[in-house]
Scaffold this motif. Structure first.
Motif, PDB file in Angstrom:
ATOM      1  N   CYS A   1       0.841  -1.188   0.000  1.00  0.00           N
ATOM      2  CA  CYS A   1       0.000   0.000   0.000  1.00  0.00           C
ATOM      3  C   CYS A   1       0.881   1.244   0.000  1.00  0.00           C
ATOM      4  CB  CYS A   1      -0.889  -0.012   1.242  1.00  0.00           C
ATOM      5  SG  CYS A   1      -1.915   1.442   1.424  1.00  0.00           S
ATOM      6  N   ARG A   2       0.562   2.170  -0.855  1.00  0.00           N
ATOM      7  CA  ARG A   2       1.263   3.463  -0.896  1.00  0.00           C
ATOM      8  C   ARG A   2       0.294   4.498  -0.324  1.00  0.00           C
ATOM      9  NH1 ARG A   2       5.819   5.334  -3.357  1.00  0.00           N
ATOM     10  NH2 ARG A   2       6.191   3.254  -4.163  1.00  0.00           N
ATOM     11  N   LEU A   3       0.671   5.058   0.842  1.00  0.00           N
ATOM     12  CA  LEU A   3      -0.188   6.050   1.486  1.00  0.00           C
ATOM     13  C   LEU A   3      -0.030   7.396   0.785  1.00  0.00           C
ATOM     14  CD1 LEU A   3       0.444   5.083   5.219  1.00  0.00           C
ATOM     15  CD2 LEU A   3      -1.492   4.433   3.763  1.00  0.00           C
ATOM     16  N   ARG A   4      -1.106   8.135   0.699  1.00  0.00           N
ATOM     17  CA  ARG A   4      -1.122   9.396  -0.037  1.00  0.00           C
ATOM     18  C   ARG A   4      -0.300  10.488   0.639  1.00  0.00           C
ATOM     19  NH1 ARG A   4      -4.246  13.726  -0.311  1.00  0.00           N
ATOM     20  NH2 ARG A   4      -5.681  13.048   1.287  1.00  0.00           N
ATOM     21  N   GLN A   5      -0.173  10.452   1.969  1.00  0.00           N
ATOM     22  CA  GLN A   5       0.591  11.467   2.710  1.00  0.00           C
ATOM     23  C   GLN A   5       1.467  10.786   3.760  1.00  0.00           C
ATOM     24  OE1 GLN A   5      -1.775  14.466   4.599  1.00  0.00           O
ATOM     25  NE2 GLN A   5      -3.168  14.654   2.862  1.00  0.00           N
ATOM     26  N   GLY A   6       2.634  11.372   4.008  1.00  0.00           N
ATOM     27  CA  GLY A   6       3.520  10.845   5.039  1.00  0.00           C
ATOM     28  C   GLY A   6       2.890  10.879   6.423  1.00  0.00           C
ATOM     29  N   ALA A   7       2.079  11.885   6.679  1.00  0.00           N
ATOM     30  CA  ALA A   7       1.429  12.006   7.988  1.00  0.00           C
ATOM     31  C   ALA A   7       0.457  10.869   8.253  1.00  0.00           C
ATOM     32  CB  ALA A   7       0.698  13.344   8.088  1.00  0.00           C
ATOM     33  N   PHE A   8       0.057  10.144   7.214  1.00  0.00           N
ATOM     34  CA  PHE A   8      -0.885   9.032   7.396  1.00  0.00           C
ATOM     35  C   PHE A   8      -0.238   7.809   8.046  1.00  0.00           C
ATOM     36  CE2 PHE A   8      -3.823  10.291   3.596  1.00  0.00           C
ATOM     37  CZ  PHE A   8      -4.331  11.336   4.353  1.00  0.00           C
ATOM     38  N   ILE A   9       1.090   7.774   8.131  1.00  0.00           N
ATOM     39  CA  ILE A   9       1.731   6.547   8.616  1.00  0.00           C
ATOM     40  C   ILE A   9       1.393   6.270  10.093  1.00  0.00           C
ATOM     41  CG2 ILE A   9       3.965   7.605   9.204  1.00  0.00           C
ATOM     42  CD1 ILE A   9       3.266   4.054   7.763  1.00  0.00           C
ATOM     43  N   LEU A  10       1.304   7.288  10.913  1.00  0.00           N
ATOM     44  CA  LEU A  10       0.993   7.036  12.331  1.00  0.00           C
ATOM     45  C   LEU A  10      -0.416   6.461  12.516  1.00  0.00           C
ATOM     46  CD1 LEU A  10       1.767   6.994  15.282  1.00  0.00           C
ATOM     47  CD2 LEU A  10       1.180   9.433  15.418  1.00  0.00           C
ATOM     48  N   PRO A  11      -1.463   7.074  11.970  1.00  0.00           N
ATOM     49  CA  PRO A  11      -2.781   6.435  12.140  1.00  0.00           C
ATOM     50  C   PRO A  11      -2.850   5.060  11.460  1.00  0.00           C
ATOM     51  CG  PRO A  11      -2.958   8.382  10.729  1.00  0.00           C
ATOM     52  CD  PRO A  11      -1.582   8.376  11.305  1.00  0.00           C
ATOM     53  N   ALA A  12      -2.143   4.891  10.341  1.00  0.00           N
ATOM     54  CA  ALA A  12      -2.131   3.573   9.690  1.00  0.00           C
ATOM     55  C   ALA A  12      -1.474   2.539  10.602  1.00  0.00           C
ATOM     56  CB  ALA A  12      -1.405   3.644   8.355  1.00  0.00           C
ATOM     57  N   ALA A  13      -0.359   2.913  11.237  1.00  0.00           N
ATOM     58  CA  ALA A  13       0.315   1.995  12.164  1.00  0.00           C
ATOM     59  C   ALA A  13      -0.579   1.649  13.348  1.00  0.00           C
ATOM     60  CB  ALA A  13       1.631   2.611  12.639  1.00  0.00           C
ATOM     61  N   GLU A  14      -1.328   2.627  13.817  1.00  0.00           N
ATOM     62  CA  GLU A  14      -2.277   2.354  14.912  1.00  0.00           C
ATOM     63  C   GLU A  14      -3.320   1.329  14.453  1.00  0.00           C
ATOM     64  OE1 GLU A  14      -1.986   6.737  17.074  1.00  0.00           O
ATOM     65  OE2 GLU A  14      -3.553   6.380  15.575  1.00  0.00           O
ATOM     66  N   GLY A  15      -3.759   1.453  13.217  1.00  0.00           N
ATOM     67  CA  GLY A  15      -4.711   0.481  12.678  1.00  0.00           C
ATOM     68  C   GLY A  15      -4.116  -0.913  12.596  1.00  0.00           C
ATOM     69  N   VAL A  16      -2.863  -0.997  12.164  1.00  0.00           N
ATOM     70  CA  VAL A  16      -2.185  -2.302  12.090  1.00  0.00           C
ATOM     71  C   VAL A  16      -2.035  -2.889  13.491  1.00  0.00           C
ATOM     72  CG1 VAL A  16      -0.022  -3.460  11.488  1.00  0.00           C
ATOM     73  CG2 VAL A  16      -1.002  -1.746   9.934  1.00  0.00           C
ATOM     74  N   ALA A  17      -1.661  -2.046  14.457  1.00  0.00           N
ATOM     75  CA  ALA A  17      -1.499  -2.527  15.838  1.00  0.00           C
ATOM     76  C   ALA A  17      -2.818  -3.071  16.391  1.00  0.00           C
ATOM     77  CB  ALA A  17      -0.974  -1.399  16.722  1.00  0.00           C
ATOM     78  N   ARG A  18      -3.913  -2.411  16.072  1.00  0.00           N
ATOM     79  CA  ARG A  18      -5.225  -2.880  16.562  1.00  0.00           C
ATOM     80  C   ARG A  18      -5.597  -4.232  15.966  1.00  0.00           C
ATOM     81  NH1 ARG A  18      -8.398   0.615  19.511  1.00  0.00           N
ATOM     82  NH2 ARG A  18     -10.264  -0.545  18.899  1.00  0.00           N
ATOM     83  N   LEU A  19      -5.010  -4.560  14.818  1.00  0.00           N
ATOM     84  CA  LEU A  19      -5.241  -5.877  14.210  1.00  0.00           C
ATOM     85  C   LEU A  19      -4.273  -6.932  14.755  1.00  0.00           C
ATOM     86  CD1 LEU A  19      -5.796  -4.827  10.477  1.00  0.00           C
ATOM     87  CD2 LEU A  19      -7.536  -5.590  12.131  1.00  0.00           C
ATOM     88  N   GLY A  20      -3.406  -6.529  15.680  1.00  0.00           N
ATOM     89  CA  GLY A  20      -2.452  -7.478  16.254  1.00  0.00           C
ATOM     90  C   GLY A  20      -1.144  -7.546  15.493  1.00  0.00           C
ATOM     91  N   GLY A  21      -0.928  -6.604  14.582  1.00  0.00           N
ATOM     92  CA  GLY A  21       0.309  -6.588  13.800  1.00  0.00           C
ATOM     93  C   GLY A  21       1.474  -6.038  14.601  1.00  0.00           C
ATOM     94  N   ARG A  22       2.670  -6.300  14.095  1.00  0.00           N
ATOM     95  CA  ARG A  22       3.877  -5.766  14.721  1.00  0.00           C
ATOM     96  C   ARG A  22       4.764  -5.189  13.631  1.00  0.00           C
ATOM     97  NH1 ARG A  22       8.391  -8.881  14.316  1.00  0.00           N
ATOM     98  NH2 ARG A  22       8.078 -10.899  13.357  1.00  0.00           N
TER      99      ARG A  22
END
Length: 178
Positions: free
Chosen positions: A36-57
């Motif tokens: 996935c290519r995120l449209r803005q660099g600032a999106f990485i933190l909320p995206a990482a929070e989403g991955v963490a909520r799915l149990g990702g590391r």
């Protein structure tokens, strides 16, 4: 595809606030990866929070400046996550000058060294990093050492550490690299 192919884009979209598409691939051995290519660099933190909520590391973070990216006037950072054996790579593009990205350390503590490394080697400002001290290079060496001292062809052939060390020592008037 697995349920990840639906859960991941939904979690990313919910956190970022806009629709996010993930390209899923399955290789000949049945290993699934998401890209996935995120449209803005600032999106990485909320995206990482989403991955963490799915149990990702967070597995790894890779900053790079390929010839293609340089021609587009950007650099790239790829964040690689593990979701129960499936790798998800989220890529962002940052401008060549004045690049800033939020720190992922509040979500994934292991982002610490990766972020410190690309602050030091690529002069990327990491907003909110808890310990921005340098890892390797002396304070007298200007930031973005990788970009100034290592051609991309050298980086990709695995000789970057040796080449960087040789150039740093030569500039410092020190010993020659082995």
């Amino acid at each position: 595809m697995t349920e990840l192919s639906e859960k991941v884009p939904a979690a990313l979209s919910r956190r970022i606030g806009e629709e996010v598409a993930v390209e899923w691939r399955i290789d000949a051995k049945g290993v699934m990866t998401g890209w996935c290519r995120l449209r803005q660099g600032a999106f990485i933190l909320p995206a990482a929070e989403g991955v963490a909520r799915l149990g990702g590391r967070l597995s790894m973070v890779t900053a790079s400046l390929s010839a293609g990216a340089r021609q587009r006037g950007v650099r790239e950072i790829a964040y690689h996550f593990d979701l129960d054996g499936t790798t998800l790579t989220l890529t962002i593009e940052l401008p060549l000058e004045g690049a800033e990205v939020p720190s992922l350390t509040p979500v994934f503590r292991n982002a610490d060294w990766n972020e410190r490394e690309f602050m030091e080697l690529y002069a990327i400002r990491v907003i909110g990093h808890p310990d921005p001290r340098r890892l390797f290079l002396d304070k007298s060496i200007e930031p973005a050492a990788f970009e100034r001292l290592i051609p991309y062809s050298t980086f990709t052939n695995g000789a970057s550490s040796t080449a960087l060390w040789a150039k740093v020592m030569t500039r410092a008037g020190g010993e020659e690299a082995p």
